[in-house]
Design a protein around this motif. Structure first.
Motif, PDB file in Angstrom:
ATOM      1  N   ASP A 211     -34.324   6.979 -63.970  1.00 41.62           N
ATOM      2  CA  ASP A 211     -34.980   6.972 -65.281  1.00 41.62           C
ATOM      3  C   ASP A 211     -33.984   7.118 -66.436  1.00 41.62           C
ATOM      4  O   ASP A 211     -34.281   6.742 -67.567  1.00 41.62           O
ATOM      5  CB  ASP A 211     -36.037   8.072 -65.357  1.00 41.62           C
ATOM      6  CG  ASP A 211     -35.482   9.453 -65.038  1.00 41.62           C
ATOM      7  OD1 ASP A 211     -34.679   9.571 -64.093  1.00 41.62           O
ATOM      8  OD2 ASP A 211     -35.857  10.421 -65.720  1.00 41.62           O
TER       9      ASP A 211
ATOM     10  N   ILE B 124     -38.729   2.979 -69.896  1.00 44.98           N
ATOM     11  CA  ILE B 124     -38.275   3.713 -68.711  1.00 44.98           C
ATOM     12  C   ILE B 124     -38.364   2.824 -67.472  1.00 44.98           C
ATOM     13  O   ILE B 124     -37.432   2.738 -66.669  1.00 44.98           O
ATOM     14  CB  ILE B 124     -39.102   5.005 -68.522  1.00 44.98           C
ATOM     15  CG1 ILE B 124     -38.875   5.954 -69.698  1.00 44.98           C
ATOM     16  CG2 ILE B 124     -38.733   5.695 -67.211  1.00 44.98           C
ATOM     17  CD1 ILE B 124     -39.860   7.112 -69.751  1.00 44.98           C
TER      18      ILE B 124
ATOM     19  N   MET C 252     -35.292   1.477 -65.005  1.00 43.55           N
ATOM     20  CA  MET C 252     -35.347   1.786 -63.581  1.00 43.55           C
ATOM     21  C   MET C 252     -35.351   0.516 -62.743  1.00 43.55           C
ATOM     22  O   MET C 252     -34.656   0.424 -61.723  1.00 43.55           O
ATOM     23  CB  MET C 252     -36.597   2.631 -63.279  1.00 43.55           C
ATOM     24  CG  MET C 252     -36.590   4.004 -63.908  1.00 43.55           C
ATOM     25  SD  MET C 252     -38.141   4.907 -63.656  1.00 43.55           S
ATOM     26  CE  MET C 252     -37.989   5.334 -61.928  1.00 43.55           C
TER      27      MET C 252
ATOM     28  N   LEU D 156     -36.153  12.851 -61.235  1.00 47.35           N
ATOM     29  CA  LEU D 156     -36.822  12.429 -62.459  1.00 47.35           C
ATOM     30  C   LEU D 156     -36.760  13.529 -63.506  1.00 47.35           C
ATOM     31  O   LEU D 156     -36.999  14.705 -63.197  1.00 47.35           O
ATOM     32  CB  LEU D 156     -38.304  12.103 -62.186  1.00 47.35           C
ATOM     33  CG  LEU D 156     -38.615  10.932 -61.265  1.00 47.35           C
ATOM     34  CD1 LEU D 156     -40.121  10.852 -61.038  1.00 47.35           C
ATOM     35  CD2 LEU D 156     -38.085   9.620 -61.827  1.00 47.35           C
TER      36      LEU D 156
ATOM     37  N   THR E 209     -42.702   9.731 -67.648  1.00 44.82           N
ATOM     38  CA  THR E 209     -41.694   9.342 -66.671  1.00 44.82           C
ATOM     39  C   THR E 209     -42.279   9.292 -65.268  1.00 44.82           C
ATOM     40  O   THR E 209     -41.970   8.396 -64.473  1.00 44.82           O
ATOM     41  CB  THR E 209     -40.508  10.316 -66.714  1.00 44.82           C
ATOM     42  OG1 THR E 209     -39.933  10.303 -68.020  1.00 44.82           O
ATOM     43  CG2 THR E 209     -39.449   9.944 -65.703  1.00 44.82           C
TER      44      THR E 209
ATOM     45  N   ALA F  66     -42.427   6.006 -62.791  1.00 47.80           N
ATOM     46  CA  ALA F  66     -41.831   6.009 -61.459  1.00 47.80           C
ATOM     47  C   ALA F  66     -42.843   5.586 -60.391  1.00 47.80           C
ATOM     48  O   ALA F  66     -42.528   4.792 -59.495  1.00 47.80           O
ATOM     49  CB  ALA F  66     -41.278   7.390 -61.143  1.00 47.80           C
TER      50      ALA F  66
END
Length: 440
Positions: free
Chosen positions: A83, A117, A121, A140, A154, A158
């Protein structure tokens, strides 16, 4: 690009199995169907050279001649911060210290959108995959300073990426528990995030005002939820900082042997040897796993030293001798904690060879295991390795000896995951468009 493999490779070098002989291997249904020593060379005209392999041929189940090239199971990067990747342009670090990196990223985090983000990633995952990595454990950021919404942003990014990229990469996510889990609403938000489908408990309790209290909380939570633990431990030059000892004690108390990983362990290298030996024995007795992160630690540590500068890389050889499994991992990629890197675990392995004085034939094989078998065990991968019945995750390098592999860091890499090609490109370069997009 991804196409069904169902092919065979001949003239294969498998350095983790044996040296001095070649193998032939086959893939069917996304798994290794056979792995055997090659008794006779293949008949002329029955195979295609790897260099001439096309996407169309890859889909036709054709036999491929590796001509003695090295084949490894897919590389496993056991400690990354996906991230944070590629934020060095927007989040600087003028002093180059860990403290400023933490403060600057924490201040910038509320300004990042979920899509930004995810974009960073995704690019980091693709880069790592092109260089031969097929499994990643990423920590993270869980920034509750402004609001828990920032932290959850975040987490959601993810989880969405984990589903989107499942055909390219095995992903695990460990949120970093805030240094003060007792602050209002933090513990509740952290537990909620874990219950959404994250893979384990993370944190950096040595940075807490109450390290032992934070460690005890993390073990209680992991025990409650049945999750493994992966902690940043003692990322400091001060030999008096030894929270890994308390981590070892809690591991034994909760019966978590083999389920706790500790990364960095910088202060271990600053301790006098008798003290370090005692700490490493405790780690071994508790079944802790260690992860060395040479890129970030060589860059961040020893900033206040003059003359003989401490470099922060942990005691790799001594840990192995003490019976502690050690993996090597990338950590940060082009962010305020580490402004360099490209997601190439082999490059980081070479840094570890320099920093830990690994050069003999046996030590280089150890280094390969630090990028494959050891981190696979840390991640708990059950379907790993070049063995019949295991998932066909692999990377083929344009090198014929382990020494050449580490000396040349060859650009030629052909990568497969679960019986599908994810890269047959010989060069891995970012487009200008990608660089500009992730830098926003």
């Amino acid at each position: 690009m991804a196409s069904d493999l169902d092919m065979s490779f001949v003239n294969v070098s498998l350095p983790l199995r044996a040296s001095g002989c070649l193998y032939e291997v086959g893939i069917a249904g996304g798994k290794w169907s056979y792995v055997r020593k090659q008794e006779t060379p293949p008949a002329e005209g029955t195979v295609v050279s790897l260099e001439e392999l096309t996407p169309e041929q890859a889909a036709d189940g054709i036999a491929v001649d590796l001509e003695g090239r090295l084949l490894l199971p897919g590389l496993v990067d056991s400690h990354m911060h996906l991230d944070k990747a590629f934020t060095i342009q927007s989040v600087g670090n003028r002093s180059g210290t860990l403290r400023e990196a933490i403060e600057n990223y924490s201040a910038a985090a509320p300004g990042f959108t979920r899509e930004q983000i995810k974009d960073r990633m995704r690019e980091a995952i693709r880069q790592a995959a092109a260089y031969g990595t097929t499994s990643i454990r990423s920590h993270l950021d869980f920034n509750c300073r402004e609001s828990t919404d920032v932290a959850m942003r975040t987490v959601y990014a993810a989880l969405e990426l984990k589903e989107e990229m499942q055909d390219v990469m095995e992903l695990q996510f460990f949120p970093m528990c805030p240094y003060d889990p007792g602050a209002r609403g933090v513990a509740e938000a952290y537990e909620e995030a874990l219950k959404l489908g994250l893979d384990g408990v993370g944190g950096a309790p040595h940075l807490s005002t109450d390290p032992e209290g934070s460690i005890a909380y993390l073990f209680r939570l992991a025990d409650k939820l049945g999750l493994p633990i992966d902690l940043h431990a003692d990322e400091n030059d001060d030999p008096a900082i030894r929270t890994v000892e308390f981590i070892a004690e809690q591991t034994l108390r909760y019966g978590f042997q083999g389920r706790v990983a500790t990364g960095h362990l910088c202060s271990l290298s600053a301790m006098d040897h008798p003290t370090a030996e005692r700490v490493m024995r405790k780690m071994a007795d508790a079944g802790l796993r260690a992860i060395t992160l040479p890129g970030a630690n060589l860059y961040l540590q020893g900033r206040g030293d003059r003359g003989l500068v401490r470099r922060g890389v942990t005691r790799v050889k001594e840990l192995v001798e003490a019976g502690v499994p050690v993996a090597v991992a990338s950590d940060n990629i082009q962010d305020p904690f580490h402004p360099f890197g490209r997601g190439d675990l082999l490059q980081i392995g070479l840094l570890s060879a320099y920093a830990s004085h690994l050069a003999s034939e046996q030590e280089l094989l150890l280094l390969l295991r630090m990028m494959t078998e050891v981190p696979a065990a840390i991640l708990g991968l059950k379907d790993y390795g070049v063995q019949p019945g295991q998932a066909a995750d692999f990377v083929i390098f344009d090198a014929r000896t382990v020494h050449d592999l580490l000396s040349w860091l060859p650009a030629g890499r052909w990568v497969g995951r679960k019986g599908k090609w994810i890269s047959i490109s010989r060069e891995h370069r970012w487009s200008r468009e990608s660089r500009e997009r992730i830098a926003k």
